[in-house]
Design a protein around this motif. Structure first.
Motif, short mmCIF file in Angstrom:
data_model
loop_
_atom_site.label_atom_id
_atom_site.label_comp_id
_atom_site.label_asym_id
_atom_site.label_seq_id
_atom_site.Cartn_x
_atom_site.Cartn_y
_atom_site.Cartn_z
N ARG A 1 0.85 -1.20 0.00
CA ARG A 1 0.00 0.00 0.00
C ARG A 1 0.89 1.26 0.00
O ARG A 1 0.64 2.22 -0.72
CB ARG A 1 -0.91 -0.02 1.23
N GLU A 2 1.95 1.19 0.79
CA GLU A 2 2.88 2.33 0.84
C GLU A 2 3.55 2.52 -0.54
O GLU A 2 3.73 3.65 -1.00
CB GLU A 2 3.94 2.05 1.92
N MET A 3 3.88 1.40 -1.19
CA MET A 3 4.49 1.49 -2.53
C MET A 3 3.52 2.12 -3.52
O MET A 3 3.91 2.89 -4.39
CB MET A 3 4.87 0.09 -3.03
N ASP A 4 2.23 1.77 -3.41
CA ASP A 4 1.22 2.37 -4.29
C ASP A 4 1.15 3.87 -4.05
O ASP A 4 1.08 4.66 -4.99
CB ASP A 4 -0.17 1.76 -4.03
N GLU A 5 1.18 4.24 -2.78
CA GLU A 5 1.03 5.66 -2.45
C GLU A 5 2.21 6.48 -2.95
O GLU A 5 2.06 7.61 -3.37
CB GLU A 5 0.85 5.84 -0.95
N THR A 6 3.41 5.88 -2.91
CA THR A 6 4.60 6.64 -3.34
C THR A 6 4.89 6.43 -4.83
O THR A 6 5.88 6.94 -5.34
CB THR A 6 5.83 6.27 -2.49
N GLY A 7 4.04 5.69 -5.53
CA GLY A 7 4.16 5.58 -7.00
C GLY A 7 5.31 4.70 -7.45
O GLY A 7 6.05 5.06 -8.37
N PHE A 8 5.46 3.52 -6.83
CA PHE A 8 6.58 2.62 -7.15
C PHE A 8 6.54 2.20 -8.64
O PHE A 8 7.54 2.35 -9.35
CB PHE A 8 6.52 1.38 -6.25
N ASP A 9 5.40 1.70 -9.10
CA ASP A 9 5.31 1.22 -10.50
C ASP A 9 5.58 2.37 -11.48
O ASP A 9 6.32 2.20 -12.46
CB ASP A 9 3.91 0.63 -10.80
N GLU A 10 4.95 3.52 -11.20
CA GLU A 10 5.13 4.68 -12.10
C GLU A 10 6.60 5.08 -12.14
O GLU A 10 7.13 5.42 -13.20
CB GLU A 10 4.31 5.88 -11.61
#
Ligand SMILES: NC(=O)C1=CN([C@@H]2O[C@H](COP(=O)(O)OP(=O)(O)OC[C@H]3O[C@@H](n4cnc5c(N)ncnc54)[C@H](OP(=O)(O)O)[C@@H]3O)[C@@H](O)[C@H]2O)C=CC1
Ligand SMILES: O=C(O)[C@@H]1CCC=N1
Length: 268
Positions: free
Chosen positions: A241-250
């Protein structure tokens, strides 16, 4: 069958990796391999393996019918200018440089010379590399097969159309650096939580190896494997969830776009 001789212009990291593969696989014997580098001492370790050290790139072109151009893209114009009068329609030029197209090489050489464009990666040094290859129409199937066997001796190979050779760099040419960056971030994060860096490195390196094997052998997709790790209401979901919030994939995808854009710039 025709006996080929192979030469390397530039005796750096990639040349060393490919040359070792050529020797270990027995595809070429030491006396069938030549090498030239502006710094002669870089060739010395190869001379000890029975490889012929040349005094210039022109001498190397005269001795070899297959030639790996193993210098940085920025050095290509000078090297191609130097060798252009010596290259014939019998030579196969093997280009490993990021961004440099077959058309670029043929235009610098002055005719439609034979070119195999290749994108290897540094794990070739351990015989565990990944290489993408594309061939121009004037290279024969048997010549292409030899080049393909050469890189197969150092890992896996995939054949691609040349139109994808810039974009593929982000997938396997540059991506070892993303993996090392991830490793560094995890180890630094572990240290911040009071864990010994060597212990963290040992555990994470094994995790990278094991996860790669799961991706390769489990028959499951990355999403399915993520689900296997992420228990409902658990720690992994909190991390993801933290990775999603900080835009890991992008962030990764933007990095890949930057990689391709730079390859395009290098080829101009
Ligand atoms: N490293 C990687 O992960 C990958 C690299 N590549 C490509 O491989 C190519 C080589 O990279 P790499 O092996 O890392 O580079 P290195 O810098 O390790 O090797 C290049 C060598 O060529 C020498 N050199 C410079 N000019 C000349 C010249 N005119 N004639 C002969 N030799 C010369 C350099 O000497 P000096 O150091 O003194 O300049 C150096 O020893 C690049 O085009 C790169 O894009 C492709 C995939 C992965
Ligand atoms: O960084 C580079 O330009 C080269 C090409 C792929 C990996 N290293």
């Amino acid at each position: 069958m025709k006996q080929h001789t192979i030469g390397f212009i530039g005796a750096g990291n990639m040349a060393g990796a490919i040359l070792n593969g050529a020797l270990q696989s027995g595809i070429f014997k030491g006396e069938q391999i030549c090498i030239f580098d502006v710094l002669e001492e870089k060739c010395r370790p190869f001379a000890q393996k029975g490889v012929v050290v040349c005094g210039s790139s022109i001498e190397l072109i005269k001795k070899c019918d297959m030639v790996v151009l193993a210098v940085k893209p920025q050095i290509y114009p000078g090297v191609l200018e130097e060798i252009k009068e010596t290259v014939t329609n019998q030579h196969v030029l093997i280009s490993i440089a990021a961004g440099i197209s077959t058309g670029y090489i043929q235009s610098a050489i002055g005719f439609e010379c034979k070119v195999v464009r290749v994108m290897p990666n540094t794990p070739l040094l351990l015989g565990c590399g990944a290489t993408a290859l594309s061939k121009c129409a004037c290279v024969t199937d048997s010549e292409f097969q030899i080049v393909s066997r050469l890189f197969s001796a150092c890992g896996i190979v995939e054949i691609l159309p040349e139109s994808q050779m810039n974009a593929i760099i982000a997938v396997h040419g540059s991506s070892p650096a993303y993996v090392y960056r991830l490793a560094k971030a995890v180890i630094d994060g572990a240290v911040q939580q009071g864990i010994d860096s060597q212990v963290a490195a040992k555990l994470f390196i094994q995790t990278i190896k094991g996860s790669a094997m799961m991706l390769e052998q489990s028959g499951q997709t990355p999403d399915e494997l993520i689900q296997m790790v992420a228990s409902p209401g658990g720690t992994t979901l909190a991390a993801l969830r933290e990775m999603d919030e900080t835009g890991f994939d992008e962030s990764i995808q933007k990095a890949m776009e930057a990689c391709t854009k730079r390859a395009e710039e290098l080829g101009k």
